[in-house]
Write a protein that holds these residues in place. Structure first.
Motif, short mmCIF file in Angstrom:
data_model
loop_
_atom_site.label_atom_id
_atom_site.label_comp_id
_atom_site.label_asym_id
_atom_site.label_seq_id
_atom_site.Cartn_x
_atom_site.Cartn_y
_atom_site.Cartn_z
N VAL A 96 -10.77 2.38 4.19
CA VAL A 96 -11.16 1.31 5.12
C VAL A 96 -11.91 1.97 6.28
O VAL A 96 -11.32 2.76 7.02
N GLN A 103 -12.31 -6.55 11.72
CA GLN A 103 -12.17 -7.43 10.56
C GLN A 103 -10.81 -7.24 9.90
O GLN A 103 -10.22 -8.19 9.37
N LEU A 104 -10.29 -6.03 9.97
CA LEU A 104 -8.98 -5.74 9.39
C LEU A 104 -7.91 -6.60 10.03
O LEU A 104 -7.09 -7.21 9.34
N ASP A 107 -8.78 -10.69 9.26
CA ASP A 107 -8.91 -11.28 7.92
C ASP A 107 -7.94 -10.73 6.88
O ASP A 107 -7.86 -11.28 5.78
N TYR A 108 -7.24 -9.63 7.18
CA TYR A 108 -6.42 -9.01 6.14
C TYR A 108 -5.01 -8.72 6.65
O TYR A 108 -4.79 -8.55 7.85
N SER A 111 -0.36 -5.59 1.86
CA SER A 111 0.45 -6.07 0.74
C SER A 111 1.65 -5.17 0.49
O SER A 111 2.51 -5.49 -0.32
N GLY A 122 -8.40 0.10 0.64
CA GLY A 122 -8.52 -1.33 0.39
C GLY A 122 -7.43 -1.89 -0.49
O GLY A 122 -7.05 -3.06 -0.35
N LEU A 125 -4.39 -3.74 1.04
CA LEU A 125 -4.59 -4.95 1.83
C LEU A 125 -4.84 -6.15 0.94
O LEU A 125 -5.24 -6.03 -0.22
N THR A 126 -4.62 -7.32 1.51
CA THR A 126 -4.92 -8.57 0.82
C THR A 126 -5.36 -9.60 1.85
O THR A 126 -4.96 -9.53 3.01
N ASN A 127 -6.20 -10.53 1.42
CA ASN A 127 -6.57 -11.63 2.31
C ASN A 127 -5.81 -12.90 1.96
O ASN A 127 -6.10 -13.97 2.47
N GLU A 128 -4.84 -12.76 1.05
CA GLU A 128 -3.96 -13.88 0.71
C GLU A 128 -2.69 -13.76 1.54
O GLU A 128 -2.08 -12.70 1.64
N GLU A 129 -2.30 -14.86 2.11
CA GLU A 129 -1.14 -14.86 3.00
C GLU A 129 0.14 -14.60 2.21
O GLU A 129 0.41 -15.25 1.21
#
Length: 230
Positions: A96, A103-104, A107-108, A111, A122, A125-129
């Motif tokens: 990263v 942005q980290l 948006d992320y 996990s 990367g 990380l996840t952008n899903e809650e």
């Protein structure tokens, strides 16, 4: 006759003794192997090329994100928990970049649990809650008027315990007050134009029982509040 016999005996002994000590057997010429010599030269060149490549790669460094404080899975990564670190650039590793740190946080989320000293990649990380260790999802079936118009996923709401209409013109009352100060809307299902909707909230585990109990009797009303859920 004796002299001839003696000469013959000496001659036979000389023949039996073989060649004189000073005479050596011929040595065959040494066979040259040009293929082995070429292979040795090739190995030397390959080794030199590999060493040169390592030196060049060691000089190509990029700034990446390093974790300085523990960050639990599912929680935002605060700026106070990261620092810049120089790493050797490697296309096979999805570091990263330090330039993407803003942005980290926005948006992320991680996990996995992040521990100090970890160089962030990367795949962590996840952008899903995702849920934190002390969070649960509670589903509420809400009738029209129990939720704000236009309620959508990601909004922050407060949940209140209020009375309801019994259907016979009477208001059923019970314990009133705030059930949850801040909860994140996980999903919203049902027609957006009105009517009953199924709303799933992400709340603290300590608030789940009271919220679910009030939701089962239809005594929950949601109100949108500013900010993000904890």
């Amino acid at each position: 006759m004796k002299t001839q016999d003696r000469s013959s005996a000496i001659a036979k002994k000389s023949v039996a003794a073989g060649p004189a000590m000073g005479d050596r057997l011929p040595v065959p010429p040494r066979e040259r192997k040009p293929a082995l010599a070429a292979l040795a030269v090739l190995l030397i060149l390959v080794g030199a090329l590999g060493a040169t490549t390592l030196v060049i790669q060691a000089g190509d460094r990029v700034e990446a994100v390093k974790i300085t404080e523990r960050v639990p899975a599912g929680q935002p990564v605060p700026e106070s928990a990261i620092a810049a670190v120089l790493v050797a650039e490697d296309p096979a590793v999805n570091y990263v970049p330090w330039s993407s740190r803003s942005q980290l946080e926005q948006d992320y989320i991680p996990s996995v649990d992040l521990v100090p000293g970890t160089v962030l990649v990367g795949e962590m990380l996840t952008n899903e809650e995702t849920l934190g260790s002390d969070q649960v999802l509670v589903g509420l079936s809400l009738s029209a008027g129990r939720y704000p118009s236009g309620l959508s996923t990601g909004e922050t709401v407060a949940a209140y315990h209020v009375g309801r209409d019994s259907g016979e013109g009477e208001t059923v009352t019970g314990p009133t007050g705030t059930l949850v100060d801040r909860a994140r809307v996980h999903t919203v299902e049902g027609a957006a134009s009105g009517g009953d909707r199924l709303v799933t909230l992400r709340v603290s585990a300590s608030d789940a029982a009271d919220l679910a109990r009030a939701g089962a009797t239809g005594d929950v009303t949601l109100v949108v509040v500013p900010g993000s859920a904890d």
